[in-house]
Design a protein around this motif. Structure first.
Motif, PDB file in Angstrom:
ATOM      1  N   SER A 150     -16.929  61.730  28.439  1.00 42.41           N
ATOM      2  CA  SER A 150     -15.494  61.429  28.908  1.00 42.41           C
ATOM      3  C   SER A 150     -14.613  62.212  28.237  1.00 42.41           C
ATOM      4  CB  SER A 150     -15.228  59.836  28.340  1.00 42.41           C
ATOM      5  OG  SER A 150     -13.970  59.488  28.519  1.00 42.41           O
ATOM      6  N   ASN A 151     -14.695  62.404  27.048  1.00 42.50           N
ATOM      7  CA  ASN A 151     -13.820  63.430  26.356  1.00 42.50           C
ATOM      8  C   ASN A 151     -13.945  64.666  26.817  1.00 42.50           C
ATOM      9  OD1 ASN A 151     -12.647  61.493  24.452  1.00 42.50           O
ATOM     10  ND2 ASN A 151     -14.168  62.136  22.716  1.00 42.50           N
ATOM     11  N   HIS A 152     -15.221  65.222  27.065  1.00 42.95           N
ATOM     12  CA  HIS A 152     -15.349  66.444  27.621  1.00 42.95           C
ATOM     13  C   HIS A 152     -14.612  66.589  28.809  1.00 42.95           C
ATOM     14  CE1 HIS A 152     -17.468  70.307  28.404  1.00 42.95           C
ATOM     15  NE2 HIS A 152     -18.070  69.801  29.613  1.00 42.95           N
ATOM     16  N   ALA A 153     -14.715  65.628  29.950  1.00 37.73           N
ATOM     17  CA  ALA A 153     -14.071  65.971  31.068  1.00 37.73           C
ATOM     18  C   ALA A 153     -12.506  65.928  30.830  1.00 37.73           C
ATOM     19  CB  ALA A 153     -14.406  64.512  31.899  1.00 37.73           C
ATOM     20  N   ALA A 154     -11.917  65.584  29.954  1.00 37.75           N
ATOM     21  CA  ALA A 154     -10.622  65.462  29.778  1.00 37.75           C
ATOM     22  C   ALA A 154     -10.161  66.870  28.843  1.00 37.75           C
ATOM     23  CB  ALA A 154     -10.076  64.411  29.222  1.00 37.75           C
ATOM     24  N   GLY A 155     -11.117  67.580  28.547  1.00 44.26           N
ATOM     25  CA  GLY A 155     -10.942  68.743  27.678  1.00 44.26           C
ATOM     26  C   GLY A 155     -10.528  68.412  26.230  1.00 44.26           C
ATOM     27  N   LEU A 156     -10.895  67.207  25.737  1.00 40.29           N
ATOM     28  CA  LEU A 156     -10.826  66.850  24.364  1.00 40.29           C
ATOM     29  C   LEU A 156     -11.772  67.050  23.460  1.00 40.29           C
ATOM     30  CD1 LEU A 156      -8.993  63.503  25.364  1.00 40.29           C
ATOM     31  CD2 LEU A 156      -7.741  65.695  24.921  1.00 40.29           C
ATOM     32  N   HIS A 157     -11.438  67.151  22.350  1.00 31.76           N
ATOM     33  CA  HIS A 157     -12.514  67.293  21.061  1.00 31.76           C
ATOM     34  C   HIS A 157     -13.164  65.915  20.786  1.00 31.76           C
ATOM     35  CE1 HIS A 157     -10.650  71.099  20.911  1.00 31.76           C
ATOM     36  NE2 HIS A 157      -9.667  70.650  19.990  1.00 31.76           N
ATOM     37  N   THR A 158     -14.430  66.108  20.252  1.00 30.41           N
ATOM     38  CA  THR A 158     -15.093  64.760  20.045  1.00 30.41           C
ATOM     39  C   THR A 158     -15.612  64.831  18.516  1.00 30.41           C
ATOM     40  OG1 THR A 158     -15.962  64.351  22.236  1.00 30.41           O
ATOM     41  CG2 THR A 158     -16.984  63.174  20.619  1.00 30.41           C
ATOM     42  N   LEU A 159     -15.230  63.990  17.722  1.00 29.70           N
ATOM     43  CA  LEU A 159     -15.630  63.588  16.574  1.00 29.70           C
ATOM     44  C   LEU A 159     -16.769  62.719  16.379  1.00 29.70           C
ATOM     45  CD1 LEU A 159     -15.677  63.906  13.285  1.00 29.70           C
ATOM     46  CD2 LEU A 159     -13.825  62.194  13.205  1.00 29.70           C
ATOM     47  N   MET A 160     -17.804  62.836  16.011  1.00 32.26           N
ATOM     48  CA  MET A 160     -18.970  62.078  15.769  1.00 32.26           C
ATOM     49  C   MET A 160     -19.247  61.728  14.424  1.00 32.26           C
ATOM     50  SD  MET A 160     -21.481  63.525  18.984  1.00 32.26           S
ATOM     51  CE  MET A 160     -21.231  62.616  20.372  1.00 32.26           C
ATOM     52  N   LEU A 161     -19.120  60.475  13.961  1.00 31.56           N
ATOM     53  CA  LEU A 161     -19.330  60.163  12.592  1.00 31.56           C
ATOM     54  C   LEU A 161     -20.732  59.993  12.649  1.00 31.56           C
ATOM     55  CD1 LEU A 161     -16.338  57.764  12.038  1.00 31.56           C
ATOM     56  CD2 LEU A 161     -16.692  60.452  11.387  1.00 31.56           C
ATOM     57  N   LEU A 162     -21.534  60.180  11.431  1.00 32.05           N
ATOM     58  CA  LEU A 162     -22.970  59.860  11.444  1.00 32.05           C
ATOM     59  C   LEU A 162     -23.358  58.819  10.631  1.00 32.05           C
ATOM     60  CD1 LEU A 162     -24.222  63.767  11.469  1.00 32.05           C
ATOM     61  CD2 LEU A 162     -23.472  62.237  13.262  1.00 32.05           C
ATOM     62  N   ASP A 163     -24.204  58.043  11.042  1.00 35.50           N
ATOM     63  CA  ASP A 163     -24.744  56.829  10.326  1.00 35.50           C
ATOM     64  C   ASP A 163     -25.004  56.889   8.839  1.00 35.50           C
ATOM     65  OD1 ASP A 163     -24.996  53.849  10.291  1.00 35.50           O
ATOM     66  OD2 ASP A 163     -26.461  54.085  11.444  1.00 35.50           O
ATOM     67  N   LEU A 164     -24.750  55.990   8.176  1.00 36.26           N
ATOM     68  CA  LEU A 164     -25.007  55.922   6.643  1.00 36.26           C
ATOM     69  C   LEU A 164     -25.251  54.689   6.054  1.00 36.26           C
ATOM     70  CD1 LEU A 164     -22.161  54.894   5.255  1.00 36.26           C
ATOM     71  CD2 LEU A 164     -21.392  57.531   5.583  1.00 36.26           C
ATOM     72  N   ASP A 165     -26.190  54.653   5.122  1.00 36.47           N
ATOM     73  CA  ASP A 165     -26.296  53.379   4.272  1.00 36.47           C
ATOM     74  C   ASP A 165     -26.608  53.757   2.961  1.00 36.47           C
ATOM     75  OD1 ASP A 165     -27.154  51.022   3.280  1.00 36.47           O
ATOM     76  OD2 ASP A 165     -29.180  50.927   4.528  1.00 36.47           O
TER      77      ASP A 165
END
Length: 251
Positions: A150-165
């Motif tokens: 969805s972000n890509h289609a709008a030309g936007l950057h995507t921040l992906m936070l990676l799981d942690l415990d």
């Protein structure tokens, strides 16, 4: 009495503001929430610098024990420290809402957040789309990929936070996240990424030893970034200035 929600920044004991430090030192009780992110220093370092005893609260103590925490704040000055900013996770917004509902006074002191620290990559903050997270268990999980699409289609950057415990010492690595994206592309086939897509892998943003790498997904899938926490950024449509800064991290 007051419940003080205090963001202590992303790295060490000295990252909180002067106003926040004064608040911590004046509080009757000091807690640090220890499950939505990871402390880069030990509790002992916090106690030494703050001059106060600091107790770590896990998820159950904060979420299931919220009534007890708020009742304590009726009687004492309670400081709840949060790594990053105090509203970097939904949990903390719930605390604010419940405190207001019960008539408990809340004071908020913000700290540096991953949501702004990613600016060091050169990517313009206002061009980021919806933030998403990649969980430990990704079998059959499509949400992170769909958010990216969805972000890509709008030309936007995507921040992906990676799981942690932090309690169990488990942290999803940049390599695992990169492999998830490649597998998700094969599964869903939206044409969002390929092995040659250049993305940004980050570790320990905000710390002196932070790592930022701009490289193809296939390279990051096998790269090592050292200690956590980690995040992955998939750039959208780039301005030439963004391209120039990203090039500094290529490799």
């Amino acid at each position: 009495m007051v419940l003080h929600l205090i963001g202590i920044g992303l790295c060490g004991e000295k990252d909180l503001s002067v106003r926040a430090l004064e608040c911590v030192r004046a509080a009757d009780v000091v807690y640090v929430e220890g499950y939505t992110s990871v402390l880069q220093v030990g509790v002992e370092e916090l106690e030494r610098f703050y001059g106060r005893m600091v107790k770590v609260l896990g998820r159950e103590a904060v979420e299931s024990g919220l009534d007890d925490l708020l009742e304590q704040a009726r009687q004492q000055e309670v400081a709840l420290l949060v790594v990053g900013d105090c509203f970097g996770a939904t949990t903390h917004a719930v605390i604010l809402a419940e405190a207001r509902r019960k008539g408990v006074q809340v004071r908020v002191l913000h700290g540096a957040s991953i949501l702004t620290a990613v600016g060091v990559t050169g990517l313009e903050l206002y061009k980021f789309g919806k933030v998403t997270s990649i969980p430990f268990r990704t079998e059959g999980v499509g949400t992170p990929y769909e958010v990216l699409a969805s972000n890509h289609a709008a030309g936007l950057h995507t921040l992906m936070l990676l799981d942690l415990d932090p309690g169990s010492g488990r942290f999803l690595s940049v390599g695992e996240a990169a492999r998830y994206l490649l597998e998700a592309e094969l599964r869903f086939g939206r044409g969002v990424v390929s092995p040659d897509s250049e993305v940004v892998g980050c570790a320990r943003l905000g710390c002196p030893d932070q790592v930022v790498r701009y490289a193809p997904l296939r390279s990051l899938a096998v790269a090592e970034f050292g200690a956590p926490p980690y995040c992955l950024i998939v750039p959208g449509r780039l301005h030439f200035v963004e391209e120039e800064v990203l090039a500094l991290y290529r490799g």
